[in-house]
Design a protein around this motif. Structure first.
Motif, PDB file in Angstrom:
ATOM      1  N   ALA A  51      -5.799 -37.076  -3.915  1.00  0.00           N
ATOM      2  CA  ALA A  51      -3.970 -37.017  -3.978  1.00  0.00           C
ATOM      3  C   ALA A  51      -3.769 -35.509  -3.923  1.00  0.00           C
ATOM      4  N   GLY A  52      -2.624 -35.730  -3.167  1.00  0.00           N
ATOM      5  CA  GLY A  52      -1.778 -33.970  -2.963  1.00  0.00           C
ATOM      6  C   GLY A  52      -3.217 -33.228  -1.815  1.00  0.00           C
ATOM      7  N   SER A  53      -3.532 -34.134  -1.438  1.00  0.00           N
ATOM      8  CA  SER A  53      -4.515 -32.691  -0.003  1.00  0.00           C
ATOM      9  C   SER A  53      -3.901 -32.845   0.432  1.00  0.00           C
ATOM     10  N   ALA A  99       1.228 -43.846   5.087  1.00  0.00           N
ATOM     11  CA  ALA A  99       1.475 -44.623   3.788  1.00  0.00           C
ATOM     12  C   ALA A  99       0.141 -45.823   2.767  1.00  0.00           C
ATOM     13  N   GLY A 100       0.111 -46.040   2.051  1.00  0.00           N
ATOM     14  CA  GLY A 100      -0.499 -46.951   1.330  1.00  0.00           C
ATOM     15  C   GLY A 100      -2.049 -46.995   0.915  1.00  0.00           C
ATOM     16  N   GLY A 101      -2.592 -45.324   1.262  1.00  0.00           N
ATOM     17  CA  GLY A 101      -3.969 -44.782   0.489  1.00  0.00           C
ATOM     18  C   GLY A 101      -3.999 -45.506  -0.843  1.00  0.00           C
ATOM     19  N   ALA A 102      -2.795 -45.081  -2.059  1.00  0.00           N
ATOM     20  CA  ALA A 102      -3.357 -44.810  -3.187  1.00  0.00           C
ATOM     21  C   ALA A 102      -4.165 -47.037  -3.424  1.00  0.00           C
ATOM     22  N   GLU A 103      -2.924 -47.983  -3.376  1.00  0.00           N
ATOM     23  CA  GLU A 103      -2.867 -49.091  -2.786  1.00  0.00           C
ATOM     24  C   GLU A 103      -4.305 -49.142  -2.258  1.00  0.00           C
ATOM     25  N   ILE A 104      -4.991 -49.026  -1.184  1.00  0.00           N
ATOM     26  CA  ILE A 104      -6.506 -49.139  -0.743  1.00  0.00           C
ATOM     27  C   ILE A 104      -7.237 -48.335  -1.271  1.00  0.00           C
ATOM     28  N   GLY A 105      -7.082 -47.501  -2.141  1.00  0.00           N
ATOM     29  CA  GLY A 105      -8.229 -46.492  -2.299  1.00  0.00           C
ATOM     30  C   GLY A 105      -8.540 -47.223  -4.279  1.00  0.00           C
ATOM     31  N   LYS A 106      -7.179 -47.988  -4.630  1.00  0.00           N
ATOM     32  CA  LYS A 106      -7.241 -48.736  -5.848  1.00  0.00           C
ATOM     33  C   LYS A 106      -8.574 -49.954  -5.575  1.00  0.00           C
ATOM     34  N   ARG A 107      -7.504 -50.692  -4.600  1.00  0.00           N
ATOM     35  CA  ARG A 107      -8.559 -51.549  -3.711  1.00  0.00           C
ATOM     36  C   ARG A 107      -9.661 -52.099  -3.535  1.00  0.00           C
ATOM     37  N   LEU A 108     -10.214 -50.871  -2.976  1.00  0.00           N
ATOM     38  CA  LEU A 108     -11.453 -50.436  -3.086  1.00  0.00           C
ATOM     39  C   LEU A 108     -12.669 -50.367  -3.980  1.00  0.00           C
ATOM     40  N   GLY A 109     -12.231 -49.394  -4.988  1.00  0.00           N
ATOM     41  CA  GLY A 109     -12.914 -48.808  -6.301  1.00  0.00           C
ATOM     42  C   GLY A 109     -12.497 -47.711  -5.940  1.00  0.00           C
ATOM     43  N   ALA A 110     -12.077 -46.460  -5.698  1.00  0.00           N
ATOM     44  CA  ALA A 110     -12.009 -45.704  -4.939  1.00  0.00           C
ATOM     45  C   ALA A 110     -12.395 -44.688  -6.455  1.00  0.00           C
ATOM     46  N   SER A 111     -13.372 -43.072  -6.630  1.00  0.00           N
ATOM     47  CA  SER A 111     -13.520 -42.914  -7.351  1.00  0.00           C
ATOM     48  C   SER A 111     -12.324 -41.691  -8.324  1.00  0.00           C
ATOM     49  N   PHE A 112     -11.628 -41.181  -7.093  1.00  0.00           N
ATOM     50  CA  PHE A 112     -10.340 -40.853  -6.806  1.00  0.00           C
ATOM     51  C   PHE A 112      -9.175 -40.750  -6.776  1.00  0.00           C
ATOM     52  N   ASP A 113      -8.061 -40.958  -7.065  1.00  0.00           N
ATOM     53  CA  ASP A 113      -6.694 -41.222  -7.123  1.00  0.00           C
ATOM     54  C   ASP A 113      -6.811 -40.625  -5.146  1.00  0.00           C
ATOM     55  N   PHE A 114      -6.593 -41.916  -4.154  1.00  0.00           N
ATOM     56  CA  PHE A 114      -6.214 -41.368  -2.920  1.00  0.00           C
ATOM     57  C   PHE A 114      -4.696 -41.277  -2.799  1.00  0.00           C
ATOM     58  N   ASP A 115      -4.581 -39.794  -1.455  1.00  0.00           N
ATOM     59  CA  ASP A 115      -3.167 -39.226  -0.703  1.00  0.00           C
ATOM     60  C   ASP A 115      -3.070 -40.255  -0.334  1.00  0.00           C
ATOM     61  N   PRO A 116      -1.455 -40.308  -0.010  1.00  0.00           N
ATOM     62  CA  PRO A 116      -0.661 -41.784   0.863  1.00  0.00           C
ATOM     63  C   PRO A 116      -1.530 -41.999   2.156  1.00  0.00           C
ATOM     64  N   ALA A 117      -1.530 -40.421   2.876  1.00  0.00           N
ATOM     65  CA  ALA A 117      -2.115 -40.329   3.691  1.00  0.00           C
ATOM     66  C   ALA A 117      -3.653 -41.001   4.196  1.00  0.00           C
TER      67      ALA A 117
END
Length: 147
Positions: A51-53, A99-117
């Motif tokens: 997030a923020g990258s 858009a939607g990166g934060a949601e897909i990152g959470k759904r897939l169990g990313a170890s960090f918060d995804f950027d929207p893109a």
């Protein structure tokens, strides 16, 4: 049924880093290390920045938005004695999503918060070595998702 073998899925899920290859409008290639996740529901590889990258302003993102193609290589050396390289190369249709990166990152169990893109790579060709056979046994096929 997945386009990936069971062993390829297990391997991709266990690897946090790959190298994304893109082609710029001038025809010049670029390769960048990236974090990725495999979406088991769609067989897509999801490349996300933290997030923020500023993923949407990156060259890889712009290249994919312009060309719609990419390749992702994930590989390592299981042991050095004996020399045992292994990996998976995924060539495919790529999409630069704004858009939607934060949601897909959470759904897939990313170890960090995804950027929207984020970037999606949909396999059209899969090449692997050292995954379903020996390190020097290559499996290459067109990707066809069944089901």
């Amino acid at each position: 049924m997945s386009a990936f073998t069971t062993a390829e899925i297990e391997y991709l899920r266990g690897q946090p880093l790959g190298r994304l290859a893109t082609v710029g409008p001038d025809g010049r290639p670029q390769v960048k290390p990236v974090g990725f996740l495999l979406d088991p529901e769609t067989d897509e590889l999801v490349v996300g920045g933290y997030a923020g990258s500023g993923m949407a302003t990156s060259k890889k993102f712009r290249d994919i938005a312009a060309s719609g193609v990419a390749a992702l290589v994930v590989d390592d050396v299981a042991t050095v004695d004996p020399w045992t390289p292994r990996g998976v190369e995924v060539r495919g249709v790529a999409e630069a999503c704004t858009a939607g990166g934060a949601e897909i990152g959470k759904r897939l169990g990313a170890s960090f918060d995804f950027d929207p893109a984020f970037i999606l790579v949909r396999p059209t060709r899969i090449v692997s070595w050292g995954i379903d056979g020996s390190s020097y046994e290559v499996s290459a096929r067109d990707a066809v998702r069944v089901g």
